[in-house]
Design a protein around this motif. Structure first.
Motif, PDB file in Angstrom:
ATOM      1  N   CYS A 107       0.833  -1.216   0.000  1.00 36.49           N
ATOM      2  CA  CYS A 107       0.000   0.000   0.000  1.00 36.49           C
ATOM      3  C   CYS A 107       0.864   1.262   0.000  1.00 36.49           C
ATOM      4  N   HIS A 164      -2.013  -4.693  -7.410  1.00 40.59           N
ATOM      5  CA  HIS A 164      -2.289  -4.416  -6.005  1.00 40.59           C
ATOM      6  C   HIS A 164      -3.718  -3.918  -5.814  1.00 40.59           C
ATOM      7  N   CYS A 221      -6.797  -4.886  -3.131  1.00 38.87           N
ATOM      8  CA  CYS A 221      -6.776  -4.050  -1.934  1.00 38.87           C
ATOM      9  C   CYS A 221      -7.868  -2.984  -2.041  1.00 38.87           C
ATOM     10  N   CYS A 235      -6.917   0.826  -1.016  1.00 45.91           N
ATOM     11  CA  CYS A 235      -6.152   1.557  -2.029  1.00 45.91           C
ATOM     12  C   CYS A 235      -7.027   1.883  -3.233  1.00 45.91           C
TER      13      CYS A 235
END
Ligand SMILES: [Zn+2]
Lengths: 188, 311
Positions: B8, B34, B38, B41
């Motif tokens: 993150c 990512h 996530c 985020c």
């Protein structure tokens, strides 16, 4: 050598072919107008400032070495023009015609959707106006002038990393201000 | 290649690069990977992205109708003011040209030309034997209608004919860069030296031509120009050049200059010295190879000039 690149044109201006500035005007009067408009929210005043930048480029043409990029040099002068103007004018005078502007684009038989959009635009513009000059500048340069972080770093005499940190922080501040204003107008 | 994995913190650090599209492709892929897994985020990135896009959509006023005309009239005014300034600085230029002709310049010229002259003397004899008397080299140079070889030369020729002395001065300095081996350009420079009404232009031209004196037509043209000069500044500069070039054919022209009524005293002394210097070296070995036919041709040219001067 390509005689039509920015740098080459400016070097020709420096060497005495002053009329070559015309082509540079055609290339950059709009981006410069946007630069001043986003910084001041003053449409007519921005045109004066653009004119001043071109005048100073002529007057101080000997300071252009041709080693750096023309755009960086131009924005260097533009920043000085902006700083000088800010000293002269009362800060309150800036952003005063945002309302006029919003009215202008919002006026007439507009659909609700675009009216809604215009209110957002107005809000964002006002939020931008509430940022500190430094924070606003770094956003204006990267977002509106599409300068690379590396170029902004040269302009601000710092590193690309520092520029990114500053831009990131400015963006966060802008978001906060915008949210606050949006909530405020809803409550209102 | 293994796919990159980032956390993150790294996503946040790369945010500005990602927004401005300054992120390398493999890093952008890692960010996408990512974000896919996530939600925090993803939410953060989406909000910032929306703001960034909204900023991009902020309207900018169109330039008003007056903006362009205002700029161009400012430019024209600026240009006119610059030209006025340049005309005023002509006086400063005269001083600069005066400085050029001081000993430092003469030394520089002598240094560069000393070797050249030795080589030329031999080359001259050769050329003079090949040329029949009254050959093409004796024709007025400007009349040779050779075309300009390139755009630079064409521009130079046009500038030399410009009514503004400042422009002609610019042309002359330009000539040094262009290296005017073209006959027409050389002809135009010589005719500038003969008849340009402006002393500064003639002086500047003389300097350029002196640098081209390895060309026989230039040399001969310089000798011819000698008798036509009425400005003390140019006269003395020309005398210097003749001495530096060891151009003995100039003695006649220099003597003629001495007979001018209103000759400046300093110039007179300078010319006398020059004649002495040139005559003194008459017995130098280099002179032996100069054939008499060449002198005859030259005398013919000089007398033709006499009439034109007297007329
Ligand atoms: Zn995350």
């Amino acid at each position: 050598m390509n005689s039509l690149t920015d740098n080459s044109l400016m070097l020709q201006v420096k060497a005495g072919q002053v009329d070559k500035m015309g082509l540079l005007f055609e290339r950059y009067h709009r981006p410069l107008l946007a630069f001043f408009y986003h910084a001041t929210s003053h449409a007519t005043g921005s045109e004066d400032l653009v004119q001043t930048v071109f005048y100073r480029m002529l007057k101080y043409r000997h300071t252009f070495s041709g080693e750096g990029e023309f755009r960086t040099w131009m924005y260097h002068l533009a920043r000085n023009v902006l700083a000088d103007a800010a000293k002269k004018e009362k800060p309150a005078k800036y952003h005063q015609d945002v309302a006029d502007w919003a009215e202008k684009i919002g006026g007439g038989p507009t659909a609700d959707a675009s009216l809604q959009k215009n209110q957002e635009v107005d809000l964002l513009h006002r939020a931008l106006g509430q940022l500190s000059a430094d924070a606003r500048e770094v956003l204006v340069l990267s977002r509106f002038q599409e300068l690379k972080y590396e170029q902004i770093a040269t302009l601000l005499n710092t590193t690309a990393g520092a520029v990114k940190v500053r831009a990131h922080r400015a963006l966060g501040q802008l978001k906060d201000i915008y949210m606050k204003m949006e909530n405020g107008s809803k409550v209102h | 290649m293994e796919a990159k994995f980032i956390n993150c913190e790294q996503v946040r650090e790369g945010l500005m690069d990602w927004l401005a599209n300054e992120m390398p492709a493999d890093e952008a892929q890692a960010v996408e990977a990512h974000l896919a897994q996530c939600p925090d985020c993803r939410r953060e990135q989406a909000a910032v992205w929306q703001l960034w896009q909204a900023m991009g959509n902020l309207p900018v006023p169109e330039p008003s109708e007056q903006m362009r005309p205002r700029f161009y009239s400012m430019l024209a005014e600026f240009q006119a003011a610059e030209q006025r300034k340049q005309q005023w600085s002509v006086a400063a230029l005269v001083q600069k040209l005066r400085d050029w002709w001081q000993p430092a310049y003469a030394m520089r010229l002598a240094y560069g030309l000393a070797l050249l002259v030795v080589g030329l003397a031999a080359g001259y004899g050769l050329k003079a034997r090949v040329d029949a008397p009254g050959a093409a080299t004796q024709q007025p140079l400007a009349a040779v209608p050779a075309p300009a070889e390139n755009a630079q030369q064409a521009q130079l020729l046009a500038l030399l004919a410009n009514p503004s002395a400042v422009q002609r001065l610019r042309a002359v300095s330009y000539a040094e860069e262009v290296a005017p081996t073209n006959e027409r350009v050389v002809g135009a420079l010589l005719s500038t030296l003969y008849q340009d009404p402006n002393v500064n232009v003639r002086l500047a031209t003389l300097e350029v031509l002196a640098g081209l004196a390895d060309d026989p037509t230039v040399r001969q043209g310089l000798v011819r120009a000698l008798a036509q000069q009425d400005s003390p500044l140019v006269q003395s500069a020309m005398a210097d050049v003749m001495v530096q070039l060891q151009e003995r054919r100039s003695v006649r022209g220099l003597r003629k200059l001495l007979r001018q009524d209103n000759l400046n005293e300093q110039v007179k002394t300078k010319i006398e010295q020059s004649i002495q210097s040139l005559s003194h070296d008459r017995s130098a070995p280099a002179d032996a190879s100069t054939p008499s036919t060449y002198h005859e041709n030259n005398d013919h040219t000089d007398s033709a000039l006499d009439t034109s001067v007297a007329a």
